[in-house]
Design an enzyme around this catalytic site. Structure first.
Site, PDB file in Angstrom:
ATOM      1  N   ASP A 367       0.818  -1.213   0.000  1.00  0.00           N
ATOM      2  CA  ASP A 367       0.000   0.000   0.000  1.00  0.00           C
ATOM      3  C   ASP A 367       0.858   1.272   0.000  1.00  0.00           C
ATOM      4  O   ASP A 367       1.860   1.348   0.704  1.00  0.00           O
ATOM      5  CB  ASP A 367      -0.847  -0.051   1.287  1.00  0.00           C
ATOM      6  CG  ASP A 367      -1.955   0.963   1.302  1.00  0.00           C
ATOM      7  OD1 ASP A 367      -2.025   1.772   0.378  1.00  0.00           O
ATOM      8  OD2 ASP A 367      -2.741   0.926   2.263  1.00  0.00           O
ATOM      9  N   ASP A 478      -6.241  -6.569  -1.801  1.00  0.00           N
ATOM     10  CA  ASP A 478      -6.628  -6.328  -0.415  1.00  0.00           C
ATOM     11  C   ASP A 478      -8.072  -5.826  -0.355  1.00  0.00           C
ATOM     12  O   ASP A 478      -8.641  -5.365  -1.362  1.00  0.00           O
ATOM     13  CB  ASP A 478      -5.663  -5.282   0.173  1.00  0.00           C
ATOM     14  CG  ASP A 478      -5.540  -5.369   1.680  1.00  0.00           C
ATOM     15  OD1 ASP A 478      -6.347  -6.053   2.315  1.00  0.00           O
ATOM     16  OD2 ASP A 478      -4.612  -4.723   2.225  1.00  0.00           O
ATOM     17  N   ASP A 548      -2.918 -10.411   9.552  1.00  0.00           N
ATOM     18  CA  ASP A 548      -1.947  -9.331   9.732  1.00  0.00           C
ATOM     19  C   ASP A 548      -1.071  -9.593  10.948  1.00  0.00           C
ATOM     20  O   ASP A 548      -0.100  -8.865  11.175  1.00  0.00           O
ATOM     21  CB  ASP A 548      -2.665  -7.987   9.896  1.00  0.00           C
ATOM     22  CG  ASP A 548      -2.955  -7.351   8.546  1.00  0.00           C
ATOM     23  OD1 ASP A 548      -2.426  -7.852   7.530  1.00  0.00           O
ATOM     24  OD2 ASP A 548      -3.717  -6.372   8.505  1.00  0.00           O
TER      25      ASP A 548
HETATM   26  C1  DGJ Z   1      -4.049  -4.948   5.253  1.00  0.00           C
HETATM   27  C2  DGJ Z   1      -3.168  -6.066   4.829  1.00  0.00           C
HETATM   28  O1  DGJ Z   1      -3.518  -7.245   5.478  1.00  0.00           O
HETATM   29  C3  DGJ Z   1      -1.720  -5.693   5.089  1.00  0.00           C
HETATM   30  O2  DGJ Z   1      -0.888  -6.761   4.803  1.00  0.00           O
HETATM   31  C4  DGJ Z   1      -1.389  -4.473   4.283  1.00  0.00           C
HETATM   32  O3  DGJ Z   1      -1.429  -4.795   2.931  1.00  0.00           O
HETATM   33  C5  DGJ Z   1      -2.331  -3.358   4.619  1.00  0.00           C
HETATM   34  N1  DGJ Z   1      -3.704  -3.751   4.523  1.00  0.00           N
HETATM   35  C6  DGJ Z   1      -2.098  -2.186   3.712  1.00  0.00           C
HETATM   36  O4  DGJ Z   1      -3.012  -1.206   3.869  1.00  0.00           O
END
Ligand code: DGJ
Length: 730
Positions: A367, A478, A548
């Site tokens: 991102d 995403d 995450d």
């Molecule tokens: C959520 C994702 O799970 C992360 O790995 C990352 O890409 C962020 N979004 C970026 O905004």
């Protein structure tokens, strides 16, 4: 054919390798009832099991005018509002406002193979792999056809069910509920397994006794969700990893779902799974059809472990598609936890230079590379390169990365629109919102109305433009917020009930177009971590970002739940820096590597900044990945111990299909004083083969390793781990 119909007995029998599923047709009215689902049967004569007896308090026998018949009959797929007071599989609203549906058999068809589900993700199989039964039921008053489809795989104990409804009447009606499967069984003291969680804590396994009444998991969030998973298993209360009856139900869908168990007054158990009926209303014009998504049912008489292995084989061979289906994935390094939004070309190239020297094979730019995206409050939808960060442009960066011998991957969040974006300023009506009501923001963003063709087309074109502008070989797709404020400039009272499902159809169409136009692209789905880790998404991407939370210890429970139903080849797992960004925990770099090895394997850190001693371990981890990944990706998974249950240590293993190799991962989460070396009983080996434990002289028969086990030495400190590798010797 592994599906047969016995005309005289009026019995359908579906066989998989070790399973039979039996359906019977009763009475001259041709009610379709459920007779049996379990271990394989050799004969058809099981009609005596059909529960057509009246409820005890009704004196007359088989009096179908009594509501009690409907209320206790084990039906294959329920009607609604005609006497079965358990929850129904289907309901409608006619022009006159009626909701009743009463279903009996109209016709059937049996054929080899499996048809595609139009516009929906689905398992597939050739004529040699499976057979399909289509039972067409109908409501004679509404002239509504309800086609139940069952595909039975020959070599896998999986039966796939879906439902298609056709309005054959003259008048339109509204479908207000449509479950994809219903299964009425005797309540024999089952437990149920479901998966629960939150952001960074996905798919934690919960097991509890099935109680009286209704119990369910579901999502009304517009995605399958972090919170509850579209999976439910019923199992003997004594079932273990190796023993007992287990029935798994898994929904091949990424939107709102309901999985519900209901135990009735007569000790019968009704399992249902399908699109969540909340806010669902689909218009069925005269002559039109609705296809509901499918459910994968897996039966195992050998415990949870066998259920897991069946799901793994089915998904690896009959759900995942594309050029990476059976291939080792490049080891990637992702810059999210390394830089968050603060990066530029130089920073990324420095990471890539260092990473390539260590054996890492792909740089993924996460991102922040587009529009005015300096933080997460803006620019979603503006899919053009931020040249302030990427000086020289995207192609320059990609070419430089390629020159290092690395592939290049990129992040998108195609379904979103920030209020502070050029896209929103041009098309405010493209965001999902209710006229006159300020929509809820989440992470500062709105969701695009993907029920609209022009929005889908625009989004696809934006992606296509970027992907054709440079040699981009991977996309991380995403999705960072859930759906609220359902409505939109183009939604009215008649169509609002179709919104959630149409949204999913828009997402599926986009992903289908993407992988069709870019067949060699490696697509990884993601949703704020693992909120859309579901079989629907797996149809488009061979891997999904698991969570995450990259902490090795938190990952144990997340990966345990995920691996209970998904092949390890699908679990996005990375080594990250410490203290961990989600929980602040410090774990050894070695343990982080061992835990990530159970998934796709990669890095999520600034390799130029981590401690030297960690960096020097990377080449070793890279060769460990190359050595073991074929086994991990394609082998049979066995769970030995669960940290989630014992709060002490975790252990799982993968055995190659030919049983010549086995990799065991042992994680000692907490050390204890005065505890001895741990004896581990290995599973799934060939009892006659002789195996050598790598790094030792020990050569033992499979039977010895399985019955007597091996010793894992006590490790010094917390969060320590060890890999044990067994290989056949002649
Ligand atoms: C959520 C994702 O799970 C992360 O790995 C990352 O890409 C962020 N979004 C970026 O905004």
């Amino acid at each position: 054919m592994n599906i047969q119909y016995h005309e005289e007995l009026k019995i359908f029998k579906l066989d998989t390798k070790n399973t039979s599923y039996v359906i019977g047709v009763v009475d001259e009215e041709e009610f379709v009832g459920h007779i049996y689902y379990g271990k394989k049967l050799d004969e058809f004569q099981v009609g005596y099991l059909m529960r057509t007896e009246e409820a005890p308090f009704v004196p007359s026998k088989n009096n179908r005018d009594r509501t009690s018949f409907y209320d206790c009959f084990p039906v294959e797929y329920t009607g609604h509002g005609v006497g079965d007071f358990r929850d129904s599989s289907i309901s409608v609203k006619t022009k006159a406002g009626h909701s009743a549906v009463c279903l009996t058999l109209k016709s059937y068809e049996i054929y080899a193979g499996k048809k595609k589900l139009q516009g929906l993700p689905a398992t597939f199989g050739e004529e040699a792999d499976c057979s399909t039964l289509e039972l067409t039921l109908w409501d004679k008053v509404l002239n509504l056809e309800v086609m139940l489809s069952y595909t039975a795989y020959r070599e896998l104990d999986a039966i796939i069910r879906s439902v298609k409804v056709k309005n054959c009447g003259q008048e339109s009606l509204v479908l207000t509920k449509i479950m994809s499967m219903c299964l009425d069984m005797d309540q024999d003291g089952y437990d149920m397994i479901t998966m629960h969680g939150s952001w960074a804590r996905e798919r934690h396994v919960q097991r509890k006794a099935v109680g009286l009444g209704k119990q369910s998991v579901g999502s009304v969030r517009g995605e399958s969700s972090h919170q509850e998973h579209p999976f439910l298993a019923l199992l003997d209360d004594k079932a273990t990893q190796e023993s007992g009856n287990v029935y798994g139900f898994h929904f091949v869908y990424s939107g709102n779902f309901l999985a519900q168990v209901e135990v009735s007054q007569f000790d019968s158990l009704r399992m249902m799974m399908g699109i969540h009926p909340t806010d669902f209303a689909w218009n069925l014009q005269a002559g039109s059809e609705f296809q509901a998504p499918e459910v994968v049912m897996v039966y195992s008489s050998e415990g949870i472990g066998q259920m897991s292995r069946t799901y793994h084989d089915l998904y690896r061979n009959h759900l995942i598609r594309g050029s990476y289906k059976d291939k080792k994935r490049p080891i990637l390094i992702n810059n999210w936890e390394a830089t968050y939004f603060e990066f530029d070309t130089d920073k990324l190239l420095n990471i890539a230079r260092e990473a390539s020297g260590l054996g890492i094979e792909m740089l993924v730019m996460d991102d922040g590379w587009f529009g005015n995206r300096f933080d997460d409050n803006r620019a979603l939808g503006d899919w053009f390169v931020n040249e302030e960060k990427l000086k020289g442009g995207l192609k320059y960066l990609v070419d430089e990365v390629n020159k290092l011998g690395m592939k290049f991957g990129i992040w998108f969040e195609p379904e979103m629109i920030s209020p502070d974006s050029e896209l929103y300023r041009a098309h405010p009506d493209w965001a999902i919102a209710i006229d006159g009501r300020t929509p809820s923001l989440c992470r500062g963003q709105y969701v695009l109305d993907l029920t609209r063709k022009e929005v889908v087309d625009y989004t696809f074109e934006s992606l296509r433009k970027i992907l054709t502008s440079a040699n981009i070989e991977y996309v991380k797709w995403d999705m960072n917020r859930q759906l609220t404020d359902i409505g939109g400039a183009f939604t009215n009272a008649d169509s609002v009930g179709e919104f959630y499902h149409r949204y999913m159809l828009g997402v599926y169409e986009l992903q289908e177009r993407l992988i069709t136009e870019f067949p060699n692209l490696l697509l990884e789905n993601c949703s704020g971590g693992g909120a859309r880790f579901d079989p629907g998404m797996l149809y488009y991407s061979p891997q999904i970002w698991c969570s995450d939370d990259t902490d090795a210890i938190e990952r144990l429970a997340i990966q345990e739940g995920t691996a209970m139903i998904y092949p390890l080849s699908t679990m996005g797992a990375h080594v990250s820096d410490c203290p961990n960004h989600t929980v602040g925990r410090n774990t050894p770099f070695e343990t982080r590597g061992h835990v990530a090895l159970a998934g796709t394997f990669g890095y999520e850190l600034d390799v130029t900044k981590i401690p030297e001693e960690d960096r020097t371990m990377i080449p070793e981890q890279v060769s460990m990945y190359h050595k073991y990944n074929d086994l991990v990706r394609t082998g049979d998974y066995y769970r030995i111990a669960s940290y989630h249950e014992n709060h002490f240590y975790d252990c799982y293993q993968v055995v190659s299909k030919d049983k010549t190799e086995c990799l065991i991962t042992f994680v000692q989460v907490l050390n204890r004083p005065n505890y001895k070396n741990r004896r581990i009983l290995i599973k799934g080996l060939n009892p006659e083969f002789r195996y050598q434990l790598e790094g030792s002289e020990l050569v033992l028969k499979g039977s010895t390793l399985m019955h007597a086990g091996i010793m894992v030495e006590k490790l010094w400190g917390d969060f320590r781990s060890k890999l044990l590798y067994l290989k056949v010797v002649q």
